[in-house]
Enzyme design. Structure first.
Site, PDB file in Angstrom:
ATOM      1  N   ARG A  76      99.196  70.887   2.247  1.00 55.20           N
ATOM      2  CA  ARG A  76      98.308  71.914   1.690  1.00 55.20           C
ATOM      3  C   ARG A  76      96.992  71.962   2.454  1.00 55.20           C
ATOM      4  O   ARG A  76      96.636  71.052   3.201  1.00 55.20           O
ATOM      5  CB  ARG A  76      98.017  71.620   0.211  1.00 55.20           C
ATOM      6  CG  ARG A  76      97.282  70.313  -0.002  1.00 55.20           C
ATOM      7  CD  ARG A  76      96.725  70.161  -1.400  1.00 55.20           C
ATOM      8  NE  ARG A  76      96.176  68.822  -1.624  1.00 55.20           N
ATOM      9  CZ  ARG A  76      94.996  68.410  -1.186  1.00 55.20           C
ATOM     10  NH1 ARG A  76      94.219  69.235  -0.507  1.00 55.20           N
ATOM     11  NH2 ARG A  76      94.580  67.178  -1.412  1.00 55.20           N
ATOM     12  N   GLY A  77      96.237  73.030   2.229  1.00 53.65           N
ATOM     13  CA  GLY A  77      94.890  73.098   2.761  1.00 53.65           C
ATOM     14  C   GLY A  77      93.949  72.229   1.936  1.00 53.65           C
ATOM     15  O   GLY A  77      94.321  71.682   0.905  1.00 53.65           O
ATOM     16  N   THR A  81      91.993  64.921  -2.977  1.00 49.58           N
ATOM     17  CA  THR A  81      91.822  65.146  -4.413  1.00 49.58           C
ATOM     18  C   THR A  81      92.686  64.167  -5.191  1.00 49.58           C
ATOM     19  O   THR A  81      93.529  63.471  -4.624  1.00 49.58           O
ATOM     20  CB  THR A  81      92.140  66.594  -4.812  1.00 49.58           C
ATOM     21  OG1 THR A  81      91.626  66.846  -6.126  1.00 49.58           O
ATOM     22  CG2 THR A  81      93.638  66.867  -4.808  1.00 49.58           C
ATOM     23  N   HIS A  83      95.224  63.656  -8.630  1.00 48.27           N
ATOM     24  CA  HIS A  83      96.060  64.240  -9.684  1.00 48.27           C
ATOM     25  C   HIS A  83      96.478  63.120 -10.627  1.00 48.27           C
ATOM     26  O   HIS A  83      96.752  61.994 -10.194  1.00 48.27           O
ATOM     27  CB  HIS A  83      97.324  64.889  -9.116  1.00 48.27           C
ATOM     28  CG  HIS A  83      97.071  65.995  -8.158  1.00 48.27           C
ATOM     29  ND1 HIS A  83      96.350  67.116  -8.482  1.00 48.27           N
ATOM     30  CD2 HIS A  83      97.467  66.156  -6.863  1.00 48.27           C
ATOM     31  CE1 HIS A  83      96.299  67.928  -7.432  1.00 48.27           C
ATOM     32  NE2 HIS A  83      96.973  67.366  -6.448  1.00 48.27           N
ATOM     33  N   GLY A 168      94.382  74.114  -3.471  1.00 51.47           N
ATOM     34  CA  GLY A 168      94.800  73.815  -2.099  1.00 51.47           C
ATOM     35  C   GLY A 168      96.159  74.449  -1.886  1.00 51.47           C
ATOM     36  O   GLY A 168      97.105  74.139  -2.625  1.00 51.47           O
ATOM     37  N   PHE A 180      97.138  74.957  -7.603  1.00 45.07           N
ATOM     38  CA  PHE A 180      95.886  74.668  -8.299  1.00 45.07           C
ATOM     39  C   PHE A 180      96.063  73.481  -9.241  1.00 45.07           C
ATOM     40  O   PHE A 180      97.177  73.154  -9.672  1.00 45.07           O
ATOM     41  CB  PHE A 180      95.400  75.892  -9.092  1.00 45.07           C
ATOM     42  CG  PHE A 180      96.370  76.392 -10.131  1.00 45.07           C
ATOM     43  CD1 PHE A 180      96.338  75.906 -11.428  1.00 45.07           C
ATOM     44  CD2 PHE A 180      97.326  77.356  -9.815  1.00 45.07           C
ATOM     45  CE1 PHE A 180      97.223  76.363 -12.394  1.00 45.07           C
ATOM     46  CE2 PHE A 180      98.223  77.827 -10.766  1.00 45.07           C
ATOM     47  CZ  PHE A 180      98.168  77.323 -12.063  1.00 45.07           C
ATOM     48  N   CYS A 197      87.413  66.707  -2.801  1.00 43.19           N
ATOM     49  CA  CYS A 197      87.446  67.893  -1.942  1.00 43.19           C
ATOM     50  C   CYS A 197      86.460  67.781  -0.784  1.00 43.19           C
ATOM     51  O   CYS A 197      86.081  68.785  -0.183  1.00 43.19           O
ATOM     52  CB  CYS A 197      87.180  69.167  -2.755  1.00 43.19           C
ATOM     53  SG  CYS A 197      88.363  69.391  -4.099  1.00 43.19           S
TER      54      CYS A 197
END
Length: 259
Positions: A76-77, A81, A83, A168, A180, A197
């Site tokens: 992903r971009g 992050t 989760h 991302g 998201f 981020c």
């Protein structure tokens, strides 16, 4: 109106969800399934996007193992992050070419979905210029219902806004993946393991922190699905994970699905 299946996956590991995404993306590229929105929670994991910097992971992998937090590099971009349980993660796998061929617009619309959901909880979340995701200032929980204007975190007395939702994405042949992450009841302490981020000095927040009460993901997911359909002009239809797997297996037997 085009339809989009919404599939609730429950709690699952990041690697399992990533592998499933790749299967759905391949089938969508081959046009043997329609648009899909996967919703899930992850077991604790830190992911680094393709533009991420390893120094934004603030602890060693040994510390991560001690805390039972996994680490994965992702296609992903974005940067790094976290989760984990209590965070609602959405993976839209859409043929964006049939909706609007505009990557920036797509990201802004994912933000809009989370902004609209926040409004339903009485929270005014905003965009910030030059950053993705949605941001909130906790000013004594005196929230307004307006979500129409993007506001800078410096525009209201210099109080740094906290991040409520992150984005991302990855797009290949106009098929989207990743997506998201919306903090509902997330353990925010795990964000201290990273520079979220890649933005120094900024914190994450959650619906529970902002509202000062418990919030269940089951109360949030239907709102996300409804606003997602409204924003992207899609009719959302529910499907079980078993139905999704059966459809994928059938598609993969009939067609050689390209990667």
């Amino acid at each position: 109106m085009k339809s989009c299946q919404i599939v609730g996956l429950g709690l699952m590991g990041y690697a399992e969800a990533y592998a499933l995404q790749k299967r759905v993306v391949a089938a969508r590229k081959a046009n043997v399934i329609g648009d899909v929105l996967l919703l899930c929670e992850h077991t604790p994991v830190i992911t680094q996007g393709r533009n991420g910097k390893r120094e934004h992971l603030l602890v060693s992998e040994n510390v991560l193992r001690q805390r039972n937090v996994e680490f994965y590099e992702s296609s992903r971009g974005g940067d790094v992050t976290y989760h984990g349980p209590g965070q609602l993660v959405g993976y839209p796998i859409l043929q964006l070419g049939a909706i609007r061929k505009d990557v920036v617009w797509y990201v802004r619309m994912l933000e809009e979905v989370m902004i609209r959901v926040s409004v339903e909880f009485g929270i005014s979340a905003v965009r910030e210029a030059g950053k993705t995701g949605i941001w909130v200032k906790d000013e004594g929980k005196e929230f307004t219902q307006s979500s129409q204007k993007a506001q800078s975190s410096q525009s209201r007395g210099g109080i740094a806004a906290e991040k409520l939702g992150a984005i991302g994405v990855h797009i290949s042949r106009w098929v989207t993946s990743h997506g998201f992450a919306y903090n509902v009841a997330t353990d925010l302490r795990n964000f201290d393991l990273i520079v979220p981020c890649g933005i120094v000095g900024r914190k994450a927040t959650s619906l529970e922190k902002l509202l000062g009460r418990a919030v269940e993901l089951e109360d949030v997911a239907p709102k996300v699905a409804r606003h997602f359909g409204e924003v992207f002009g899609l009719e959302m239809t529910a499907a079980s994970r078993e139905e999704l797997f059966a459809k994928l297996e059938m598609a993969e037997q009939v067609v050689t699905v390209p990667a």
